[in-house]
Design a protein around this motif. Structure first.
Motif, PDB file in Angstrom:
ATOM      1  N   ARG A  56     -31.390  31.025  -0.630  1.00 32.88           N
ATOM      2  CA  ARG A  56     -32.098  31.508  -1.923  1.00 32.88           C
ATOM      3  C   ARG A  56     -31.772  32.931  -2.147  1.00 32.88           C
ATOM      4  N   VAL A  57     -31.792  33.967  -1.193  1.00 32.46           N
ATOM      5  CA  VAL A  57     -31.432  35.036  -1.198  1.00 32.46           C
ATOM      6  C   VAL A  57     -30.328  35.704  -0.736  1.00 32.46           C
ATOM      7  N   ALA A  58     -30.061  35.225   0.636  1.00 29.91           N
ATOM      8  CA  ALA A  58     -29.121  35.969   1.672  1.00 29.91           C
ATOM      9  C   ALA A  58     -27.758  35.045   1.314  1.00 29.91           C
ATOM     10  N   SER A 118     -24.245  25.839   5.727  1.00 37.08           N
ATOM     11  CA  SER A 118     -24.961  25.270   4.497  1.00 37.08           C
ATOM     12  C   SER A 118     -25.096  23.713   4.849  1.00 37.08           C
ATOM     13  N   ALA A 119     -25.967  23.264   3.982  1.00 34.33           N
ATOM     14  CA  ALA A 119     -26.059  21.799   4.304  1.00 34.33           C
ATOM     15  C   ALA A 119     -27.418  21.398   3.259  1.00 34.33           C
ATOM     16  N   PRO A 120     -27.758  20.062   3.235  1.00 34.11           N
ATOM     17  CA  PRO A 120     -28.963  19.794   2.648  1.00 34.11           C
ATOM     18  C   PRO A 120     -30.186  20.548   3.382  1.00 34.11           C
ATOM     19  N   PHE A 229     -28.740  27.837   9.291  1.00 37.67           N
ATOM     20  CA  PHE A 229     -28.584  27.374   7.982  1.00 37.67           C
ATOM     21  C   PHE A 229     -29.036  28.300   6.962  1.00 37.67           C
ATOM     22  N   LEU A 230     -28.513  28.732   6.028  1.00 35.00           N
ATOM     23  CA  LEU A 230     -28.998  29.497   5.168  1.00 35.00           C
ATOM     24  C   LEU A 230     -29.751  28.762   3.999  1.00 35.00           C
ATOM     25  N   THR A 231     -29.310  27.432   3.970  1.00 31.46           N
ATOM     26  CA  THR A 231     -29.894  26.574   3.058  1.00 31.46           C
ATOM     27  C   THR A 231     -31.363  25.972   3.624  1.00 31.46           C
ATOM     28  N   HIS A 232     -31.769  26.376   4.858  1.00 34.16           N
ATOM     29  CA  HIS A 232     -32.960  25.849   5.459  1.00 34.16           C
ATOM     30  C   HIS A 232     -33.919  27.181   5.064  1.00 34.16           C
ATOM     31  N   ARG A 233     -35.100  26.837   4.528  1.00 32.28           N
ATOM     32  CA  ARG A 233     -35.882  27.958   4.025  1.00 32.28           C
ATOM     33  C   ARG A 233     -36.343  28.849   5.195  1.00 32.28           C
ATOM     34  N   GLN A 234     -36.699  28.307   6.139  1.00 30.48           N
ATOM     35  CA  GLN A 234     -37.157  29.137   7.659  1.00 30.48           C
ATOM     36  C   GLN A 234     -36.089  29.755   8.272  1.00 30.48           C
ATOM     37  N   LEU A 239     -32.869  34.613   9.621  1.00 29.73           N
ATOM     38  CA  LEU A 239     -31.357  35.167   9.618  1.00 29.73           C
ATOM     39  C   LEU A 239     -31.316  36.425   8.756  1.00 29.73           C
ATOM     40  N   VAL A 240     -32.075  36.396   7.595  1.00 26.59           N
ATOM     41  CA  VAL A 240     -31.999  37.818   6.872  1.00 26.59           C
ATOM     42  C   VAL A 240     -32.863  38.569   7.117  1.00 26.59           C
TER      43      VAL A 240
END
Ligand SMILES: [Zn+2]
Length: 373
Positions: A56-58, A118-120, A229-234, A239-240
């Motif tokens: 979302r941001v990273a 990244s993934a679903p 995964f940057l696509t996983h919210r937590q 990671l950010v």
């Protein structure tokens, strides 16, 4: 048609390899001799015009650069004798080929490429890859996505020998090129995953194999780490964050320390074995009272105790008396020596001893294994 396409994918020097790989059971994987770990290359993926994946941001390029720099700093502070080389320290675009070149030019002992995934949105976890053939579709997709960054480069089909990130068959044949450092790469990859999962309690996606262009040309143990995964919210949140990046860098650093300890010990043991072998193979040092060997030739003295027409029987007195009796066939005769030594003094002592029971015994000189006339 397919073979033609495979062969055209390979550079000339790899054609025999391409054909070899068509033979079932042929594997190029194995273990290579290794030295101490003195140079490490840290390769934060992407950069500049190539942002990598994003959450979302990273952006992947920012997260991996931060973790890479933190990792390098830890190594520099704790292992001042280890040289740390970075493929990038700022937000710049570096071609994939160039990254491996930097590692090869630095004669690196370990190559660590750092990425994020990244993934679903439900997919999460950390995984570490080594070069090899993928066994699942998802491994293939990770490598395909990471390799696709070459499309940012001009003339990429020529530079990567016809490799097409969208062509499954070129991908498969290229992935079969397992380098000789597979075992060491797996060893380090396992150490990294152990830290991620046992210590940091990240979700474990394991050590995997897939065909990454950035690992393909590096001539040393090499891994590609997918931090999460940057696509996983937590996971993105973790990671950010500074805390998350510090923890991931620390985990890779601990894996580095563990791997270095084992590898350096193995290198030291190998060195000691080689030294012992060399000493064993070296000719014994001449002793002061020994006649000087001409041109460094090897001199040996033997105590001859008998010359007879027929070989001695198994139970002969001389065999019992001299258990290391040496037999030499000379034309129709057999010669027997009770002792052999490189030292003239020792030979004389032996002769005196032997003459107590074999008064006719005498000394013979051998030069490089040949009896002197
Ligand atoms: Zn990446």
């Amino acid at each position: 048609m397919l073979l033609h396409r495979w062969v055209s994918f390979f550079p000339c020097r790899l054609w025999p390899l391409a054909l070899l790989l068509l033979v079932p059971g042929i594997s190029l994987a194995g273990g290579a001799e290794e030295g101490e770990l003195r140079v490490v290359v840290i390769d934060p993926g992407h950069g500049g015009k190539d942002p990598g994946t994003h959450g979302r941001v990273a952006k992947e390029k920012d997260v991996v650069l931060s973790v890479g720099l933190k990792l390098g700093k830890l190594i520099e502070e704790n292992f001042p004798k280890v040289k740390v080389v970075y493929t990038r320290k700022t937000d710049v675009f570096i071609e994939l080929n160039r990254r491996a070149e930097i590692a090869n030019e630095a004669k690196a002992d370990l190559f660590i490429s750092i990425h994020a995934n990244s993934a679903p949105s439900h997919v999460r976890g950390a995984e570490t890859f080594v070069m090899g053939l993928h066994t699942t579709k998802s491994n293939f997709e990770v490598a395909q996505r990471e390799n696709a960054v070459i499309t940012y480069e001009s003339d990429y089909t020529r530079k990567y020998e016809g490799y097409d990130p969208h062509s499954p068959e070129s991908f498969i044949i290229f992935s079969l090129i397992q380098n000789v450092f597979l075992n060491q790469s797996l060893e380090f990859a396992s150490a990294v995953q152990r830290q991620f999962t046992d210590v940091l309690l990240r979700h474990d996606r394991g050590v995997k194999q897939a065909g990454f262009l950035v690992l393909y040309k590096s001539s040393m143990p090499s891994v590609l780490i997918e931090l999460g995964f940057l696509t996983h919210r937590q996971e993105e949140k973790f990671l950010v964050s500074k805390e998350g990046q510090d923890k991931m860098a620390r985990a890779i650093f601990t894996a580095f320390s563990d791997y270095k300890k084992v590898r350096d010990a193995r290198a030291a043991a190998h060195k000691a074995r080689e030294k012992a072998k060399a000493e064993e193979a070296a000719p014994s040092k001449p002793e002061p009272s020994k006649p000087a060997a001409k041109d460094g030739r090897r001199i040996e003295f033997r105590v001859q105790v008998a010359t007879i027409r027929h070989p001695l029987g198994k139970g002969h007195r001389l065999r019992r008396e001299f258990p290391r009796l040496l037999e030499e066939k000379d034309g129709p005769s057999y010669r027997y020596y009770s002792h052999r030594t490189a030292s003239f003094d020792e030979a004389q002592r032996m002769l005196q001893q032997v003459q107590k029971t074999c008064p006719d015994a005498f000394l013979v000189v051998f030069e490089d294994g040949v009896r002197r006339k």
